[in-house]
Design a protein around this motif. Structure first.
Motif, PDB file in Angstrom:
ATOM      1  N   LEU A  46       0.842  -1.201   0.000  1.00 58.55           N
ATOM      2  CA  LEU A  46       0.000   0.000   0.000  1.00 58.55           C
ATOM      3  C   LEU A  46       0.872   1.243   0.000  1.00 58.55           C
ATOM      4  CD1 LEU A  46      -2.889   1.253   0.328  1.00 58.55           C
ATOM      5  CD2 LEU A  46      -2.457   1.207   2.803  1.00 58.55           C
ATOM      6  N   ASP A  47       0.535   2.196  -0.877  1.00 59.57           N
ATOM      7  CA  ASP A  47       1.173   3.506  -0.857  1.00 59.57           C
ATOM      8  C   ASP A  47       0.374   4.404   0.090  1.00 59.57           C
ATOM      9  OD1 ASP A  47       2.975   5.644  -1.880  1.00 59.57           O
ATOM     10  OD2 ASP A  47       1.085   6.458  -2.660  1.00 59.57           O
ATOM     11  N   ASP A  48       0.968   4.732   1.223  1.00 54.01           N
ATOM     12  CA  ASP A  48       0.232   5.468   2.253  1.00 54.01           C
ATOM     13  C   ASP A  48      -0.204   6.850   1.771  1.00 54.01           C
ATOM     14  OD1 ASP A  48       0.453   3.421   4.098  1.00 54.01           O
ATOM     15  OD2 ASP A  48       2.392   4.107   4.840  1.00 54.01           O
ATOM     16  N   GLU A  49       0.598   7.478   0.930  1.00 57.42           N
ATOM     17  CA  GLU A  49       0.285   8.841   0.495  1.00 57.42           C
ATOM     18  C   GLU A  49      -0.948   8.882  -0.391  1.00 57.42           C
ATOM     19  OE1 GLU A  49       2.452  12.511  -1.924  1.00 57.42           O
ATOM     20  OE2 GLU A  49       3.665  10.983  -0.917  1.00 57.42           O
ATOM     21  N   SER A  50      -1.024   7.961  -1.376  1.00 66.98           N
ATOM     22  CA  SER A  50      -2.153   7.962  -2.308  1.00 66.98           C
ATOM     23  C   SER A  50      -3.306   7.094  -1.840  1.00 66.98           C
ATOM     24  CB  SER A  50      -1.691   7.483  -3.689  1.00 66.98           C
ATOM     25  OG  SER A  50      -1.318   6.110  -3.632  1.00 66.98           O
ATOM     26  N   GLY A  51      -3.040   6.157  -0.932  1.00 72.66           N
ATOM     27  CA  GLY A  51      -4.065   5.210  -0.512  1.00 72.66           C
ATOM     28  C   GLY A  51      -4.324   4.121  -1.527  1.00 72.66           C
ATOM     29  N   LEU A  52      -3.448   4.028  -2.551  1.00 65.89           N
ATOM     30  CA  LEU A  52      -3.593   3.018  -3.593  1.00 65.89           C
ATOM     31  C   LEU A  52      -2.618   1.870  -3.352  1.00 65.89           C
ATOM     32  CD1 LEU A  52      -3.797   5.338  -6.735  1.00 65.89           C
ATOM     33  CD2 LEU A  52      -5.705   4.276  -5.508  1.00 65.89           C
ATOM     34  N   TYR A  53      -3.037   0.674  -3.747  1.00 66.59           N
ATOM     35  CA  TYR A  53      -2.139  -0.470  -3.675  1.00 66.59           C
ATOM     36  C   TYR A  53      -1.244  -0.480  -4.922  1.00 66.59           C
ATOM     37  CZ  TYR A  53      -4.889  -2.176   0.232  1.00 66.59           C
ATOM     38  OH  TYR A  53      -5.504  -2.294   1.452  1.00 66.59           O
ATOM     39  N   ILE A  54       0.052  -0.718  -4.712  1.00 65.08           N
ATOM     40  CA  ILE A  54       1.012  -0.739  -5.801  1.00 65.08           C
ATOM     41  C   ILE A  54       1.246  -2.182  -6.209  1.00 65.08           C
ATOM     42  CG2 ILE A  54       3.314  -0.060  -6.550  1.00 65.08           C
ATOM     43  CD1 ILE A  54       1.370   2.258  -5.851  1.00 65.08           C
ATOM     44  N   CYS A  55       0.941  -2.477  -7.463  1.00 66.20           N
ATOM     45  CA  CYS A  55       1.063  -3.830  -7.985  1.00 66.20           C
ATOM     46  C   CYS A  55       1.874  -3.805  -9.277  1.00 66.20           C
ATOM     47  CB  CYS A  55      -0.317  -4.425  -8.253  1.00 66.20           C
ATOM     48  SG  CYS A  55      -1.424  -4.406  -6.820  1.00 66.20           S
ATOM     49  N   ARG A  56       2.262  -4.992  -9.729  1.00 62.92           N
ATOM     50  CA  ARG A  56       3.031  -5.090 -10.964  1.00 62.92           C
ATOM     51  C   ARG A  56       2.533  -6.248 -11.817  1.00 62.92           C
ATOM     52  NH1 ARG A  56       7.566  -7.016 -10.128  1.00 62.92           N
ATOM     53  NH2 ARG A  56       7.435  -7.425  -7.872  1.00 62.92           N
ATOM     54  N   THR A  57       2.563  -6.074 -13.139  1.00 62.28           N
ATOM     55  CA  THR A  57       2.287  -7.158 -14.075  1.00 62.28           C
ATOM     56  C   THR A  57       3.602  -7.844 -14.424  1.00 62.28           C
ATOM     57  OG1 THR A  57       2.627  -5.880 -16.108  1.00 62.28           O
ATOM     58  CG2 THR A  57       0.451  -5.746 -15.081  1.00 62.28           C
ATOM     59  N   THR A  58       3.531  -8.856 -15.255  1.00 63.90           N
ATOM     60  CA  THR A  58       4.759  -9.507 -15.730  1.00 63.90           C
ATOM     61  C   THR A  58       5.645  -8.528 -16.497  1.00 63.90           C
ATOM     62  OG1 THR A  58       3.697 -10.234 -17.790  1.00 63.90           O
ATOM     63  CG2 THR A  58       3.610 -11.745 -15.912  1.00 63.90           C
ATOM     64  N   ALA A  59       5.058  -7.430 -16.989  1.00 66.49           N
ATOM     65  CA  ALA A  59       5.810  -6.448 -17.774  1.00 66.49           C
ATOM     66  C   ALA A  59       6.568  -5.441 -16.919  1.00 66.49           C
ATOM     67  CB  ALA A  59       4.844  -5.696 -18.699  1.00 66.49           C
ATOM     68  N   ALA A  89       9.275  -4.785 -13.981  1.00 61.15           N
ATOM     69  CA  ALA A  89      10.310  -5.144 -13.009  1.00 61.15           C
ATOM     70  C   ALA A  89      10.286  -4.126 -11.872  1.00 61.15           C
ATOM     71  CB  ALA A  89      11.682  -5.156 -13.668  1.00 61.15           C
ATOM     72  N   PRO A  90      10.473  -4.573 -10.631  1.00 59.59           N
ATOM     73  CA  PRO A  90      10.423  -3.624  -9.508  1.00 59.59           C
ATOM     74  C   PRO A  90      11.519  -2.583  -9.583  1.00 59.59           C
ATOM     75  CG  PRO A  90      11.227  -5.784  -8.792  1.00 59.59           C
ATOM     76  CD  PRO A  90      10.739  -5.951 -10.190  1.00 59.59           C
ATOM     77  N   GLU A  91      11.143  -1.343  -9.248  1.00 53.87           N
ATOM     78  CA  GLU A  91      12.066  -0.214  -9.179  1.00 53.87           C
ATOM     79  C   GLU A  91      12.626   0.188 -10.530  1.00 53.87           C
ATOM     80  OE1 GLU A  91      13.898   0.698  -5.847  1.00 53.87           O
ATOM     81  OE2 GLU A  91      12.428  -0.418  -4.715  1.00 53.87           O
ATOM     82  N   ILE A  92      12.143  -0.435 -11.607  1.00 58.51           N
ATOM     83  CA  ILE A  92      12.640  -0.134 -12.948  1.00 58.51           C
ATOM     84  C   ILE A  92      11.505   0.340 -13.842  1.00 58.51           C
ATOM     85  CG2 ILE A  92      13.678  -1.108 -15.038  1.00 58.51           C
ATOM     86  CD1 ILE A  92      15.253  -3.011 -13.256  1.00 58.51           C
ATOM     87  N   ASP A  93      10.432  -0.437 -13.881  1.00 58.10           N
ATOM     88  CA  ASP A  93       9.305  -0.127 -14.754  1.00 58.10           C
ATOM     89  C   ASP A  93       8.181   0.527 -13.959  1.00 58.10           C
ATOM     90  OD1 ASP A  93      10.521  -1.331 -17.108  1.00 58.10           O
ATOM     91  OD2 ASP A  93      10.180  -3.252 -16.125  1.00 58.10           O
ATOM     92  N   GLY A  94       7.017   0.607 -14.573  1.00 57.65           N
ATOM     93  CA  GLY A  94       5.875   1.238 -13.927  1.00 57.65           C
ATOM     94  C   GLY A  94       5.158   0.295 -12.983  1.00 57.65           C
ATOM     95  N   ALA A  95       3.932   0.667 -12.628  1.00 58.06           N
ATOM     96  CA  ALA A  95       3.146  -0.112 -11.678  1.00 58.06           C
ATOM     97  C   ALA A  95       1.678  -0.061 -12.070  1.00 58.06           C
ATOM     98  CB  ALA A  95       3.334   0.436 -10.262  1.00 58.06           C
ATOM     99  N   TYR A 119      -4.041   2.212 -13.822  1.00 57.54           N
ATOM    100  CA  TYR A 119      -4.912   2.390 -12.655  1.00 57.54           C
ATOM    101  C   TYR A 119      -6.134   1.504 -12.828  1.00 57.54           C
ATOM    102  CZ  TYR A 119      -1.953   6.461 -12.041  1.00 57.54           C
ATOM    103  OH  TYR A 119      -0.859   7.278 -11.881  1.00 57.54           O
ATOM    104  N   GLY A 120      -6.533   0.809 -11.783  1.00 56.26           N
ATOM    105  CA  GLY A 120      -7.689  -0.060 -11.918  1.00 56.26           C
ATOM    106  C   GLY A 120      -8.228  -0.544 -10.593  1.00 56.26           C
ATOM    107  N   ARG A 121      -9.150  -1.487 -10.682  1.00 56.30           N
ATOM    108  CA  ARG A 121      -9.798  -2.069  -9.506  1.00 56.30           C
ATOM    109  C   ARG A 121      -9.779  -3.586  -9.618  1.00 56.30           C
ATOM    110  NH1 ARG A 121     -12.543   1.547  -6.440  1.00 56.30           N
ATOM    111  NH2 ARG A 121     -12.759   3.657  -7.316  1.00 56.30           N
ATOM    112  N   VAL A 122      -9.922  -4.248  -8.481  1.00 56.13           N
ATOM    113  CA  VAL A 122      -9.930  -5.707  -8.467  1.00 56.13           C
ATOM    114  C   VAL A 122     -11.137  -6.210  -9.248  1.00 56.13           C
ATOM    115  CG1 VAL A 122     -10.052  -7.765  -7.002  1.00 56.13           C
ATOM    116  CG2 VAL A 122      -8.757  -5.747  -6.238  1.00 56.13           C
ATOM    117  N   ALA A 123     -10.874  -7.130 -10.160  1.00 52.03           N
ATOM    118  CA  ALA A 123     -11.963  -7.696 -10.954  1.00 52.03           C
ATOM    119  C   ALA A 123     -12.765  -8.676 -10.112  1.00 52.03           C
ATOM    120  CB  ALA A 123     -11.400  -8.404 -12.183  1.00 52.03           C
ATOM    121  N   GLU A 124     -14.020  -8.800 -10.418  1.00 51.18           N
ATOM    122  CA  GLU A 124     -14.877  -9.733  -9.681  1.00 51.18           C
ATOM    123  C   GLU A 124     -14.380 -11.156  -9.879  1.00 51.18           C
ATOM    124  OE1 GLU A 124     -18.963  -9.370 -10.566  1.00 51.18           O
ATOM    125  OE2 GLU A 124     -19.067  -7.210 -10.178  1.00 51.18           O
TER     126      GLU A 124
END
Length: 453
Positions: free
Chosen positions: A386-399, A401-407, A435-440
């Motif tokens: 969780l990013d405390d400042e934005s209140g959003l969860y930070i996740c990554r796809t296979t595309a 890499a941590p600390e290198i690409d986006g989220a 940016y998105g939401r958890v799918a059902e």
């Protein structure tokens, strides 16, 4: 002692620090996050290019500045800058108490004790003694970790100082690599990120080129590891066997960083690269045909000595045609004692910076379009927290890499947990992030393809 650790540069440096921290903790010291609370500051530096050296020096000076409030504070400099410049650091920054070459990482506890006793020292050893493996802590978030499989490099690119700093290729014993990966899995690591200067060269110093394929086969069998990411892969070593190893091992992600540097045949020859433009295009084509949806990132150098306007324009057209998913372009940095630094045709800093900026402007348009195409898709992601400042969860796809690409930034009323997998419906995009939401109906776990749609 209370020791604050600062690690700069690449993931390989993080692994080095992990080993040093283990040694210090085993000797009875403790680590602290705030330099103001420390008795000693360990600055693990990068010294690859000019911007990295500048960052390292700024961090060393900042650490030394705390001596004004705490005169007893000790500052120890390790890593590539220490290995490369040795006595120059203490000559130019006399507030530094010790400069430690990479071969002395394994005895950092003894060095810390000597420094605590009032010694000022320099500690170095031969490059063949740089640690390959050994006990370590996990300095990354608990669910992903780097596995360093080799030290040094034999590529001898004319612009690169790494062989001067880290020495020739030394591949780590395969059983040792696998044993560490099993330990990481037992500690909760779910994403294993394989790193080296050139992972595709793994085993060549044993006379066994292509050993990376066997290593991937063995890593793929480890229970608990769900993603295996290879950070760097030199295009000259992307063989059919390597591609087949990526295909048959379901945990190996469809992601590669191909550091190609340029596309002009003349510039590539002057860089001492082994590929031609046609060969680069052929490798990229084979990867995309064999592994649909593969994410390809690269790094380029603009303003290499002798680069003409026509060759730079050729590079720009190459970037437009290939459409890499991720790309970084750097202005050429003339590194001491490299072949390229002595070449004729050195370009001025303004020209190099302008050319790098133009390439990045081209790539910005490509990335913006590729990001927008993902809106409406449902992607499988790994949650980093969780990013405390934005209140959003930070996740990554296979595309990513941590600390290198986006989220992938996720809004969720229900808590998401680091190290767990979720299906996320993408609603918006910007240049780097989605940016998105958890799918059902999302479920945790699994190693599905990036798209769940």
């Amino acid at each position: 002692m209370k020791i604050a650790c600062i690690s700069l540069g690449c993931p390989k440096n993080q692994v080095d620090l992990d080993g040093m921290v283990y040694t210090l903790l085993a000797a009875g010291h403790e680590t602290v996050a705030d330099v103001a609370d420390a008795d000693m500051v360990l600055v693990n530096t990068c010294g690859f290019i000019e911007s990295a050296k500048t960052e390292a020096i700024e961090n060393i000076l900042e650490a030394c500045s705390y001596k004004q409030q705490n005169p007893a504070l000790k500052v120890v400099v390790t890593g590539c800058l220490a290995e490369r410049y040795r006595s120059q650091i203490r000559t130019e920054i006399p507030e530094v108490d010790a400069v430690v070459g990479c071969a002395s990482n394994s005895v950092i506890d003894q060095i810390a004790a000597r420094v605590a006793g009032g010694e000022q020292l320099e500690a170095y050893g031969p490059k063949r003694d740089f640690p390959l493996g050994g006990k370590r802590v996990i300095g990354t978030p608990a669910h992903y970790a780097y596995l360093k499989i080799a030290e040094g490099c034999n590529n001898r690119c004319h612009y690169c100082a790494i062989p001067l700093i880290r020495g020739p290729l030394r591949s780590r014993d395969m059983d040792d690599c696998v044993a560490e990966a099993r330990w990481l899995a037992s500690e909760g690591v779910r994403e294993l990120i394989v790193v080296a200067q050139d992972p595709t060269a793994y085993g060549e110093d044993w006379g066994k080129p292509g050993s990376i394929c066997t290593l991937l086969d063995r890593l793929n069998e480890i229970d608990g590891i769900e993603w295996i990411r290879i950070l760097y892969a030199y295009p000259e070593r992307i063989t059919d066997d390597f591609i087949a190893a990526m295909q048959r091992n379901g945990k190996v992600l469809p992601y590669l960083d191909l550091p190609i540097q340029h596309c002009s045949d003349e510039i590539l020859r002057n860089m001492n690269r082994r590929s031609t433009k046609a060969e680069l295009l052929e490798v990229i084509g084979r990867l995309r045909a064999a592994i649909p949806g593969i994410t390809l990132r690269t790094t380029l150098i603009a303003g290499f000595p002798g680069e003409t306007e026509a060759q730079f324009e050729e590079l720009c057209e190459f970037v437009k045609a290939v459409e890499f998913d991720r790309l970084g372009c750097f202005a050429y940095s003339a590194e001491e004692n490299t072949r390229a630094a002595a070449m004729e045709g050195q370009l001025d800093e303004e020209t190099k910076a302008r050319r790098a900026e133009i390439v990045m402007e081209i790539q910005t348009g490509i990335m913006a379009r590729k990001q927008a195409e993902k809106v409406g898709q449902t992607l499988r992601v790994l949650c980093d927290g969780l990013d405390d400042e934005s209140g959003l969860y930070i996740c990554r796809t296979t595309a990513d890499a941590p600390e290198i690409d986006g989220a992938v930034c996720v809004a969720s009323d229900e808590p998401l947990y680091p190290g767990q997998f979720y299906n996320i419906r993408i609603e918006e995009s910007d240049l780097y992030d989605l940016y998105g939401r958890v799918a059902e109906g999302t479920e945790t776990g699994g190693t599905d393809d990036e798209s769940a749609q």
